[in-house]
Design an enzyme around this catalytic site. Sequence first.
Site, mmCIF file in Angstrom:
data_model
loop_
_atom_site.group_PDB
_atom_site.id
_atom_site.type_symbol
_atom_site.label_atom_id
_atom_site.label_comp_id
_atom_site.label_asym_id
_atom_site.label_seq_id
_atom_site.Cartn_x
_atom_site.Cartn_y
_atom_site.Cartn_z
ATOM 1 N N LYS A 15 -21.243 -19.487 -11.862
ATOM 2 C CA LYS A 15 -19.967 -19.343 -12.981
ATOM 3 C C LYS A 15 -18.545 -18.694 -12.415
ATOM 4 O O LYS A 15 -17.750 -19.681 -12.946
ATOM 5 C CB LYS A 15 -20.422 -18.759 -14.149
ATOM 6 C CG LYS A 15 -21.898 -18.407 -15.168
ATOM 7 C CD LYS A 15 -21.747 -19.593 -16.166
ATOM 8 C CE LYS A 15 -23.125 -20.500 -16.703
ATOM 9 N NZ LYS A 15 -23.065 -20.373 -17.274
ATOM 10 N N TYR B 261 0.874 -1.224 -0.459
ATOM 11 C CA TYR B 261 -0.088 -0.086 -0.291
ATOM 12 C C TYR B 261 1.004 1.716 -0.011
ATOM 13 O O TYR B 261 1.702 1.334 -0.362
ATOM 14 C CB TYR B 261 -0.783 -0.204 1.621
ATOM 15 C CG TYR B 261 -1.904 0.928 1.659
ATOM 16 C CD1 TYR B 261 -2.842 0.995 0.221
ATOM 17 C CD2 TYR B 261 -1.949 1.643 2.283
ATOM 18 C CE1 TYR B 261 -4.205 1.958 0.209
ATOM 19 C CE2 TYR B 261 -3.164 2.636 2.447
ATOM 20 C CZ TYR B 261 -3.607 2.733 1.310
ATOM 21 O OH TYR B 261 -5.225 3.769 1.217
HETATM 22 C C1 PYR Z 1 -25.911 -23.115 -18.990
HETATM 23 C C2 PYR Z 1 -26.262 -21.455 -19.236
HETATM 24 O O1 PYR Z 1 -25.762 -21.076 -19.519
HETATM 25 C C3 PYR Z 1 -28.065 -21.221 -19.184
HETATM 26 O O2 PYR Z 1 -28.651 -22.006 -18.914
HETATM 27 O O3 PYR Z 1 -28.272 -20.076 -19.285
HETATM 28 MG MG MG Z 2 -26.489 -18.835 -19.668
#
Ligand code: PYR
Ligand code: MG
Length: 467
Positions: free
Chosen positions: A163, A108
């Site tokens: 994700k 920092y």
């Molecule tokens: C798998 C995916 O990205 C969906 O079903 O929207």
């Molecule tokens: Mg999707």
Amino acid sequence: MANTSIILRVELDHAKVTFGDVAAAISKSGGDITSIDVIRPGKDSSVRDITVEVVDTEEDNVVESLRKQDGINLINVSDRTFLVHLGGKIKIQPTLPIKNRDDLSRVYTPGVAKVCTAIHENPEKAYSLTIKRNTVAVVSDGTAVLGLGDVGPYAAAPVMEGKAMLFKQLAGVDAFPICLDTRDTEEIIRTIKAMSPIFGGINLEDISSPRCFEIERRLSEELEIPVFHDDQHGTAVVVIAGLLNALKVVNKRIENIRVVVNGIGAAGVSICKMLLSAGVTKLVPVDREGAIVRGGTYEHEMWQWLADQPQVEATGGTLKEVIKGADVFIGVSRGNLLNGEDIRGMGPDPIVFAMANPVPEVSPEEALPHARVYATGRSDFPNQINNVLVFPGLFRGALDCRARCINEPMKLAAARAIASVVTGGELNELYIIPSIFNDQVVIEVRKAVVQTAILTGVARRIPKDFR
Ligand SMILES: CC(=O)C(=O)O
Ligand SMILES: [Mg+2]
Ligand SMILES: NC(=O)C1=CN([C@@H]2O[C@H](COP(=O)(O)OP(=O)(O)OC[C@H]3O[C@@H](n4cnc5c(N)ncnc54)[C@H](O)[C@@H]3O)[C@@H](O)[C@H]2O)C=CC1
């Protein structure tokens, strides 16, 4: 049918019931006991946690059967799916500890200032001196979340966190979920551009069509980092991978097959485009109003593009009409649109990819007796055709070679790489696509993406293992 796992905390009054009564009630109402934990033993009463596997639709029956039995006090019902979401699914961790003032003055102020100056003088250094080189934004506005539709940015978060988890676990990519509270195309573009300096790539997710096309196109033109709409291209890549292998199983050639694609939104448009690039000559795109026909006039820019393609059939009809005699059905629309009779009416050895999430266009119970190859987007049936096979390895490759964009050849190379992970000896009706837990998938996709990025001139760095 999908299974769910619930944990039932029950108190038993031993004067009235035995554990055998509880087990019988659960079993009779459709539940399968997978584990039992004694929380409080006792002579007169005891408390236990009973983990039960149950078909989604039977969950209420199991709970009800215990509630109405005298001598059982149902203290709590926890759904394990909810439990794994408590507090969210990812966190940020520093790469080194700050143990003393010396460390502090380096990571920092004042030390950090000279690093800022170095980046100011040469912005490329952001790749070596910040998290940029390994960080991707997973951005949604919550308008087309799975097949749930427009559930908004708060409800989109569990998918985006999921994700991000997959990016990290499968490919070591640090991904951050960003759920935007706006549906305005210009505002979304402006916001993503404004936050892009810290990211090495942008993964757009679950943004409804047709806005998703404009958002991706503009961002790709205006940013120097790869922008990839996962629902469009990740899905198309994995569909092509699955199709290449399924065609080997049924011994048909891509030039000869007639393909019906249902749901011409984000995923459907990209799938149709990629099918045409891969050599399909007979294509029937279908949306709510029926088939999109060659020579037709459509307000939707992408549908018009399809209507102008020579490979698109000129004869219209409803889904149930046009699916007759088809070799391949690809569904990216919504659940439960077809039944066994529809699949029976397809051509010989039909291939059915029913990919709507979480409920496929046709259930396995209906499809399996008639389909030669059946796949869904779900993880609880064989042949999971899901973009999770694509985005981790694809971004791993794109980040490693610092690709400027993700172009068509890179996507096609990724599709071939995924297909190649299933060897000739392994390939069969129930195994056309590798599992996401097959560690070759990310390795092969990364390799194909880097090689193709270098060949097509979009790589800005050659990774060590390619030198
Ligand atoms: C798998 C995916 O990205 C969906 O079903 O929207
Ligand atoms: Mg999707
Ligand atoms: N397995 C996988 O990897 C993926 C699966 N999907 C699934 O595909 C579906 C669509 O996703 P997106 O393309 O992102 O959504 P989207 O909202 O962009 O497109 C959906 C399209 O389906 C059409 N549609 C809705 N009901 C229909 C019906 N009864 N008949 C024909 N068309 C109908 C809509 O008009 C729209 O054009 C969702 O269920 C999603 O979960 C999407 C991406 C990846």
